[in-house]
Write an enzyme that holds these catalytic residues in place. Structure first.
Site, PDB file in Angstrom:
ATOM      1  CE  LYS A   1      31.525  44.962  38.832  1.00 30.65           C
ATOM      2  NZ  LYS A   1      31.596  44.450  37.373  1.00 30.65           N
ATOM      3  CE  LYS A  30      40.868  42.964  35.669  1.00 33.32           C
ATOM      4  NZ  LYS A  30      40.532  41.909  34.769  1.00 33.32           N
ATOM      5  CE  LYS A  70      41.548  39.293  42.497  1.00 31.46           C
ATOM      6  NZ  LYS A  70      40.355  38.744  42.209  1.00 31.46           N
TER       7      LYS A  70
HETATM    8  P1  AMP Z   1      38.773  39.888  37.071  1.00 32.77           P
HETATM    9  O1  AMP Z   1      39.808  40.197  36.567  1.00 32.77           O
HETATM   10  O2  AMP Z   1      38.628  40.215  38.581  1.00 32.77           O
HETATM   11  O3  AMP Z   1      37.299  40.010  36.394  1.00 32.77           O
HETATM   12  O4  AMP Z   1      38.812  38.011  37.000  1.00 32.77           O
HETATM   13  C1  AMP Z   1      38.771  37.275  35.656  1.00 32.77           C
HETATM   14  C2  AMP Z   1      39.372  36.042  36.020  1.00 32.77           C
HETATM   15  O5  AMP Z   1      40.618  35.860  36.516  1.00 32.77           O
HETATM   16  C3  AMP Z   1      38.637  35.352  37.193  1.00 32.77           C
HETATM   17  O6  AMP Z   1      38.457  33.868  36.785  1.00 32.77           O
HETATM   18  C4  AMP Z   1      39.294  35.374  38.575  1.00 32.77           C
HETATM   19  O7  AMP Z   1      39.393  34.334  39.263  1.00 32.77           O
HETATM   20  C5  AMP Z   1      40.897  35.331  37.578  1.00 32.77           C
HETATM   21  N1  AMP Z   1      41.892  36.175  38.341  1.00 32.77           N
HETATM   22  C6  AMP Z   1      41.925  37.545  38.548  1.00 32.77           C
HETATM   23  N2  AMP Z   1      42.756  38.121  39.365  1.00 32.77           N
HETATM   24  C7  AMP Z   1      43.477  37.043  39.591  1.00 32.77           C
HETATM   25  C8  AMP Z   1      44.875  36.780  40.659  1.00 32.77           C
HETATM   26  N3  AMP Z   1      45.176  38.086  41.231  1.00 32.77           N
HETATM   27  N4  AMP Z   1      44.977  35.476  40.864  1.00 32.77           N
HETATM   28  C9  AMP Z   1      44.438  34.517  40.393  1.00 32.77           C
HETATM   29  N5  AMP Z   1      43.476  34.756  39.497  1.00 32.77           N
HETATM   30  C10 AMP Z   1      42.807  35.874  39.274  1.00 32.77           C
END
Ligand code: AMP
Ligand code: TRP
Length: 354
Positions: free
Chosen positions: A120, A205, A202
């Protein structure tokens, strides 16, 4: 009374989620969908980590809106504020209070090793603030205040869980058994959902390619123009179907889970996740059929999964007074539980109590 004792014996699980962006199908299948089931077996605490999110500069109005939306969305996925403590972090000042104390029991060198800090601070090189650096002590406070036994998180948060355990053990080593040592719970079924436009990456967003994501919240029409590579939880059904129809696949025309077929593998993962069907079942269901049929089926299955969530979300969003009542109730409960730990800590450290 018997009920009380039974409740006391349940282990406590806790997890927080940041309100900083629009939740995708990946967030839903990988994390949020599984959370409601914890309510059956654990004494559950869920929160929105808005204090964490200001380590990166936020637009105030957007932060307010996204926090409200996320609260409604968590309820829509089945988190029940009468079963769980469901709160907003900034409503509970004990988090900031304990975070300060824990900062004084956390070493510079430990924080300096955090990979999220390194990432970050590169991404936001113009704003490498002290909060970004001490973020793990705030996360440790979130967890330790509630004496959580298990913390369901994605793998990316494992290092923060480890530092939380180290801080807790250090504190307990000096003052006796103050904190429960939490275990990470890396969800077994966590599907990794890939971008529909580039299935080697992946679904995220922050994906610059607007074709791959399904969104969970926000004004879907505006978002859709921006991010078609993600499916968002609150994308309208026709948008979801459209996104799946244009998902990148391969030229083989065979629905099979195999190395090198990233696009099809991703669609099979999603389909399997929402329908509960195995890969073999999916392969035979679509044997001899084209990708068009398969993509439509995946889109329809995702719509069937998300539509009830969207419906409940829209109802909650219509009733802001109800949302406010619930997060106030969550804040009261959270303060009651966390103050107990904070009192203990303050006494141990040597502060004079009121
Ligand atoms: P983040 O949006 O990266 O802050 O992640 C928030 C939660 O959502 C975490 O537990 C991630 O592991 C899960 N997560 C985010 N993106 C994915 C994805 N493409 N596939 C599966 N899990 C996800
Ligand atoms: N740091 C987590 C994330 O970015 C969110 C979070 C804050 C959290 N406090 C927590 C997760 C406590 C679990 C427990 O995803």
């Amino acid at each position: 009374m018997a009920e009380e004792i039974k409740k006391e014996r349940k282990k406590r699980s806790l997890s927080l989620i940041q309100p900083t962006s629009v939740p995708t199908l990946g967030n839903y299948l990988g994390a949020m969908r599984g959370w409601k089931d914890f309510q059956d077996d654990f004494d559950t605490v869920f929160g929105i980590a808005d204090l964490h999110s200001i380590t990166v500069r936020q637009d105030p109005q957007k932060l307010r809106t996204q926090t409200t939306q996320l609260y409604a969305l968590l309820m829509a996925t089945g988190l029940d504020p009468d079963k769980s403590i469901l709160f907003i972090q900034s409503h509970v000042p004990q988090h900031s209070q304990l975070a300060w104390i824990l900062n004084c029991y956390t070493q510079f060198g430990e924080l300096n090793r955090m990979t999220q800090f390194k990432d970050k601070s590169q991404q936001h090189a113009d704003n490498v603030n002290a909060g970004l650096f001490t973020y793990p002590s705030l996360m440790a406070a979130d967890i330790l205040l509630y004496q959580a036994d298990v913390v369901p998180v994605g793998v990316d948060q494992k290092q923060h869980l480890e530092i939380t355990r180290d801080i807790a053990e250090r504190f307990n080593g000096i003052y006796g058994n103050v904190f429960t040592i939490p275990e990470p719970y890396i969800t077994k079924t966590a599907a990794k959902v890939m971008s529909l436009a580039d299935p080697t990456r992946k679904m995220s967003k922050s994906d610059p390619n607007p074709k791959g994501t399904v969104y969970l919240t926000d004004e879907p029409n505006v978002i859709m123009k921006k991010f078609k590579s993600c499916v968002y939880i609150l994308d309208p059904p026709e948008t979801i179907i459209k996104k799946f129809k244009s998902a990148v696949t391969d030229s083989e025309a065979q629905v099979a889970y195999r190395e090198g077929k990233d696009g099809i593998n991703n669609l099979m993962t999603i389909y399997s996740c929402v329908t509960g069907k195995s890969y073999e079942q999916i392969e035979s269901e679509f044997a001899g059929k084209g990708y068009g049929d398969f993509k439509t089926a995946v889109g329809e299955a995702v719509v069937a999964e998300l539509e009830p969530v969207q419906k409940r979300y829209n109802e909650f969003m219509k009733d802001k007074a109800y949302l406010k009542e619930k997060w106030t109730q969550g804040a009261d409960l959270a303060q009651r539980v966390s103050q107990r730990t904070l009192d203990k800590v303050m006494k141990k450290v040597g502060f004079v109590l009121k």
